[in-house]
Design a protein around this motif. Sequence first.
Motif, short mmCIF file in Angstrom:
data_model
loop_
_atom_site.label_atom_id
_atom_site.label_comp_id
_atom_site.label_asym_id
_atom_site.label_seq_id
_atom_site.Cartn_x
_atom_site.Cartn_y
_atom_site.Cartn_z
N ILE A 82 -8.77 0.15 8.54
CA ILE A 82 -7.96 0.87 9.52
C ILE A 82 -8.78 2.00 10.15
O ILE A 82 -9.83 2.39 9.65
N PHE A 83 -8.26 2.52 11.27
CA PHE A 83 -8.86 3.70 11.88
C PHE A 83 -8.37 4.92 11.11
O PHE A 83 -7.17 5.15 11.01
N THR A 84 -9.26 5.69 10.59
CA THR A 84 -8.87 6.85 9.78
C THR A 84 -8.99 8.17 10.54
O THR A 84 -8.50 9.20 10.06
N ARG A 85 -9.60 8.14 11.70
CA ARG A 85 -9.74 9.38 12.48
C ARG A 85 -8.42 9.70 13.18
O ARG A 85 -7.74 8.81 13.68
N GLY A 87 -1.63 -3.08 8.18
CA GLY A 87 -1.62 -1.70 7.73
C GLY A 87 -0.75 -1.45 6.52
O GLY A 87 -0.90 -0.42 5.85
N GLN A 88 0.14 -2.40 6.21
CA GLN A 88 1.05 -2.23 5.07
C GLN A 88 0.47 -2.78 3.77
O GLN A 88 0.69 -2.22 2.69
N ASP A 89 -0.25 -3.89 3.87
CA ASP A 89 -0.75 -4.57 2.67
C ASP A 89 -2.27 -4.51 2.58
O ASP A 89 -2.89 -5.37 1.94
N ARG A 90 -2.89 -3.53 3.20
CA ARG A 90 -4.35 -3.44 3.21
C ARG A 90 -4.89 -3.13 1.81
O ARG A 90 -4.30 -2.36 1.05
N PRO A 91 -6.05 -3.67 1.46
CA PRO A 91 -6.65 -3.40 0.15
C PRO A 91 -7.29 -2.02 0.07
O PRO A 91 -7.36 -1.41 -0.99
N ASN A 92 -7.77 -1.51 1.22
CA ASN A 92 -8.40 -0.19 1.25
C ASN A 92 -8.35 0.35 2.68
O ASN A 92 -7.87 -0.33 3.60
N ASN A 93 -8.85 1.55 2.87
CA ASN A 93 -8.80 2.20 4.19
C ASN A 93 -9.93 1.78 5.12
O ASN A 93 -9.99 2.24 6.26
N ASN A 126 0.85 -1.19 0.00
CA ASN A 126 0.00 0.00 0.00
C ASN A 126 0.88 1.24 0.00
O ASN A 126 1.89 1.29 0.69
N ALA A 127 0.50 2.24 -0.77
CA ALA A 127 1.32 3.45 -0.88
C ALA A 127 1.35 4.27 0.40
O ALA A 127 2.26 5.08 0.59
N ASN A 128 0.39 4.06 1.27
CA ASN A 128 0.32 4.81 2.53
C ASN A 128 0.24 3.83 3.72
O ASN A 128 -0.83 3.68 4.33
N PRO A 129 1.34 3.18 4.03
CA PRO A 129 1.32 2.18 5.11
C PRO A 129 1.10 2.82 6.48
O PRO A 129 1.47 3.98 6.71
#
Length: 240
Positions: free
Chosen positions: A173-176, A164-170, A147-150
């Motif tokens: 993860i916690f985005t807040r 968090g490194q190889d996730r398909p999408n956000n 992922n470009a944004n690990p």
Amino acid sequence: MIAAGVFLSQSELISVTIPNSVRTVTVSAILIIVACVIMLISSLSGCGGAFKRKERPIYAYIALAFIVLAMSIAGVIIAAVNSPQITSAIETGLTNIAKNEYGDPRFTSVTTAMDTLQKRLQCCGGVSFLEYTDSVWANISATTATNANPVPPSCCISETPRCGQDRPNNAVIFTRSCSDQSGLTTGLVFRSVLGMGITACVIQGIAILCAFILLYDLLYNEGKGSHSTTKVVIIKDQAS
């Protein structure tokens, strides 16, 4: 109040969210702890003076009560005056941790504390989870991320080593941001400190008033009674 003050001054969550340069919550909590200890000690003096109806212990109690009142007021003022400073410092402090300290072998305690913060508050990064993209942690531990944004594992809703490194999408993860979440927590802490300080002030104000009433009773009413007794004795002596 002592237990609450100890918790606030030693809380690991507070130590991460509030930088050392503005750790006024801890200072305020310590002031209130010391004030409460002095309050307990002075209460023994006041009770002894009231029980034995002696003036000096009550004078000592009043003096200590004024010290406690001053310390409680100082704790409230320190917390209230520095509240805006804390709000802005949280963002700067957490962003610096996410970018420059998290994942660095020299700051293992900071990394552990930040992981704890992100898990408990369900947040990621100081102001944004994108802060980890070019961070020290990414350059050390996420060089092979797909992922470009690990982000670290502690940012994942379901934590696994590379979630968090190889996730398909956000969505996984916690985005807040943690500055938003910790702001709510810090606000609660400040309200707790202010509440404890105001409570201590009210209690001491009532105690000082009661002490003055008792002292007046000892000095005026008992003194008046002693004077009357002496006068009666003199009159009897003259009559005899």
